[in-house]
Design a protein around this motif. Structure first.
Motif, PDB file in Angstrom:
ATOM      1  N   ASN A 241       0.856  -1.183   0.000  1.00 10.20           N
ATOM      2  CA  ASN A 241       0.000   0.000   0.000  1.00 10.20           C
ATOM      3  C   ASN A 241       0.897   1.240   0.000  1.00 10.20           C
ATOM      4  N   GLY A 242       0.385   2.337  -0.568  1.00 11.47           N
ATOM      5  CA  GLY A 242       1.180   3.553  -0.542  1.00 11.47           C
ATOM      6  C   GLY A 242       2.497   3.383  -1.257  1.00 11.47           C
ATOM      7  N   GLY A 243       2.455   3.377  -2.586  1.00 12.00           N
ATOM      8  CA  GLY A 243       3.680   3.160  -3.333  1.00 12.00           C
ATOM      9  C   GLY A 243       4.785   4.106  -2.922  1.00 12.00           C
ATOM     10  N   ALA A 244       4.445   5.361  -2.643  1.00 10.11           N
ATOM     11  CA  ALA A 244       5.435   6.336  -2.191  1.00 10.11           C
ATOM     12  C   ALA A 244       5.369   6.534  -0.676  1.00 10.11           C
ATOM     13  N   LEU A 245       4.184   6.895  -0.151  1.00  9.60           N
ATOM     14  CA  LEU A 245       4.026   7.304   1.240  1.00  9.60           C
ATOM     15  C   LEU A 245       2.943   6.493   1.930  1.00  9.60           C
ATOM     16  N   SER A 246       3.174   6.157   3.195  1.00 11.84           N
ATOM     17  CA  SER A 246       2.190   5.405   3.964  1.00 11.84           C
ATOM     18  C   SER A 246       2.247   5.843   5.418  1.00 11.84           C
ATOM     19  N   SER A 247       1.089   5.842   6.063  1.00 17.03           N
ATOM     20  CA  SER A 247       1.053   6.197   7.486  1.00 17.03           C
ATOM     21  C   SER A 247      -0.222   5.686   8.125  1.00 17.03           C
ATOM     22  N   ILE A 248      -0.208   5.681   9.458  1.00 17.36           N
ATOM     23  CA  ILE A 248      -1.407   5.404  10.245  1.00 17.36           C
ATOM     24  C   ILE A 248      -1.557   6.523  11.270  1.00 17.36           C
ATOM     25  N   GLY A 249      -2.671   7.242  11.184  1.00 15.26           N
ATOM     26  CA  GLY A 249      -2.945   8.297  12.143  1.00 15.26           C
ATOM     27  C   GLY A 249      -2.006   9.478  12.053  1.00 15.26           C
ATOM     28  N   ALA A 284       0.061   6.333  -4.852  1.00 16.24           N
ATOM     29  CA  ALA A 284       1.101   7.250  -4.382  1.00 16.24           C
ATOM     30  C   ALA A 284       1.059   7.423  -2.872  1.00 16.24           C
ATOM     31  N   ILE A 285      -0.157   7.637  -2.312  1.00 15.79           N
ATOM     32  CA  ILE A 285      -0.298   8.025  -0.906  1.00 15.79           C
ATOM     33  C   ILE A 285      -1.334   7.134  -0.237  1.00 15.79           C
ATOM     34  N   TYR A 286      -0.974   6.606   0.937  1.00 13.79           N
ATOM     35  CA  TYR A 286      -1.893   5.780   1.731  1.00 13.79           C
ATOM     36  C   TYR A 286      -1.975   6.368   3.138  1.00 13.79           C
ATOM     37  N   ASN A 287      -3.148   6.911   3.489  1.00 10.47           N
ATOM     38  CA  ASN A 287      -3.399   7.447   4.826  1.00 10.47           C
ATOM     39  C   ASN A 287      -4.520   6.663   5.484  1.00 10.47           C
ATOM     40  N   ASP A 288      -4.221   6.080   6.653  1.00 12.34           N
ATOM     41  CA  ASP A 288      -5.205   5.312   7.403  1.00 12.34           C
ATOM     42  C   ASP A 288      -5.126   5.750   8.858  1.00 12.34           C
ATOM     43  N   GLY A 289      -6.194   5.474   9.630  1.00 12.93           N
ATOM     44  CA  GLY A 289      -6.181   5.803  11.050  1.00 12.93           C
ATOM     45  C   GLY A 289      -7.245   6.817  11.401  1.00 12.93           C
TER      46      GLY A 289
END
Length: 362
Positions: A241-249, A284-289
């Motif tokens: 997930n998030g080919g470039a950027l990933s985060s949780i919260g 590109a971007i995966y934001n979860d939380g």
């Protein structure tokens, strides 16, 4: 800042000349100093003072003594462990330093860790190693407070530098983040390039081919400024997930940056559909939380690919809080996926507030 050059230099602090990249990833780039420049060439959004470059006029550590041979990964690892302002003196030409071990921030060394490559330095994981790691909740890096998930330091800045061929696939406890993994304190990247970094290829809650971030102090945003992730065919970053950027919260503010040719290659989403390994969201971007924001200013997001959801952006707030703001940006020609309730290529809850101004999304 000019990054492109035909000069190529490699230094390696390993005695093992038989390291082979995993068959799951692309071979390391032949000339990682080449490639697209840092940032969106058409980006002209204003940059807040706190999001700009840090002053390294009086460095605490200088990697190298003026020669390429003196710029080794051991020298980088030692400098990052000490913290403070870190610069490089590797000669007048661009250089790639092969990182066959991860440079790790120690939480009790210095409240600020600033790594400035001067526009000449590439740190390469050589297709086998993550490049940079900070974790305020990792006892091996020293606990400094009783609230490690919400402390104001270390404050890690990477600027004027390239991260290439990072690989965290073999990391198990702290997965994701092929080039950089961060938890706690603060983090920003300014005038940086991220090429061909990879993390785990499947999984419902792992990602960040280039960068994965958790638990920023006081819910303040990660700043990504005038930086490039991929930028052309063969240079993109890849993860479940998030080919470039990933985060949780975690909240992000992305300014005057280019994110293209990144891929989320997992399959089955999150939670994973029956019979699938999960993942494949956020090209590109995966934001979860919970309780997070995404702000995209003056940026170009194009030609990213996804299997499941959100070919450009995946933004899912579990408690339906948070918001998205997009201004002066272009998001186009991203490939694949589904579940686009408001704008093409952006997966989000239909009740998530999204403000789009002076932008193209198609």
């Amino acid at each position: 800042m000019v990054f492109c050059t035909v000069t190529f230099t490699l230094t390696n602090c390993s005695n093992d000349e038989n390291l082979e990249p995993s068959i799951e990833v692309l071979n390391p780039l032949e000339n990682p100093e080449n490639g697209p420049a840092a940032g969106n060439p058409d980006g002209d959004s204003p940059i807040p003072a706190e999001a700009g470059t840090e002053d390294v006029t009086n460095p605490d550590s200088i990697v190298g003594d003026g020669t390429p041979e003196s710029c080794t990964c051991d020298a980088v690892v030692d400098a990052v462990a000490k913290g403070g302002k870190i610069t490089f003196d590797c000669g007048p030409d661009p250089i790639t330093i092969i990182m066959d071990k991860t440079a790790k921030v120690f939480n009790d060394a210095n409240r600020d860790v600033i790594i400035d490559g001067g526009g000449l330095v590439t740190l390469s994981g050589n297709g086998t190693n993550r490049i940079l790691y900070m974790n305020t909740c990792d006892p091996d890096q020293v606990w400094t407070t009783d609230h490690c998930q919400d402390q104001d330091h270390p404050r890690l800045t990477v600027q004027n530098i390239t991260f290439a061929d990072g690989n965290s696939i073999n990391e198990t406890e702290y997965d994701g983040g092929g080039a950089i993994w961060v938890r706690g304190g603060r983090f920003k990247a300014v005038n940086c390039r991220f090429f061909n970094n990879v993390c785990a290829s499947t999984g419902p809650d792992v990602g960040g081919g280039a960068i994965r971030v958790f638990s920023q102090y006081n819910n303040l945003p990660v700043y990504i400024v005038n930086s490039t992730f991929g930028g052309m065919q063969g240079y993109g970053n890849t993860g479940s997930n998030g080919g470039a950027l990933s985060s949780i919260g975690v909240s992000w503010t992305i300014i005057n940056s280019l994110l293209s040719y990144n891929k989320a290659i997992g399959n089955g989403g999150n939670p994973a559909q029956s019979g699938t390994p999960g993942g494949g969201s956020g090209g590109a971007i995966y934001n979860d939380g919970n309780t997070m924001t995404l702000t995209v200013l003056g940026s170009l997001i194009e030609q990213n690919e996804v299997i499941a959801y959100g070919s450009s952006i995946f933004f899912v707030s579990n408690d339906h809080s948070g918001n998205i703001r997009i201004d002066n940006s272009v998001i186009s020609n991203n490939i694949g996926g589904s579940w686009y309730p408001v704008y093409p290529s952006i997966s989000m809850h239909s009740d998530t507030p999204i403000e789009v101004t002076n932008s193209t999304i198609e």
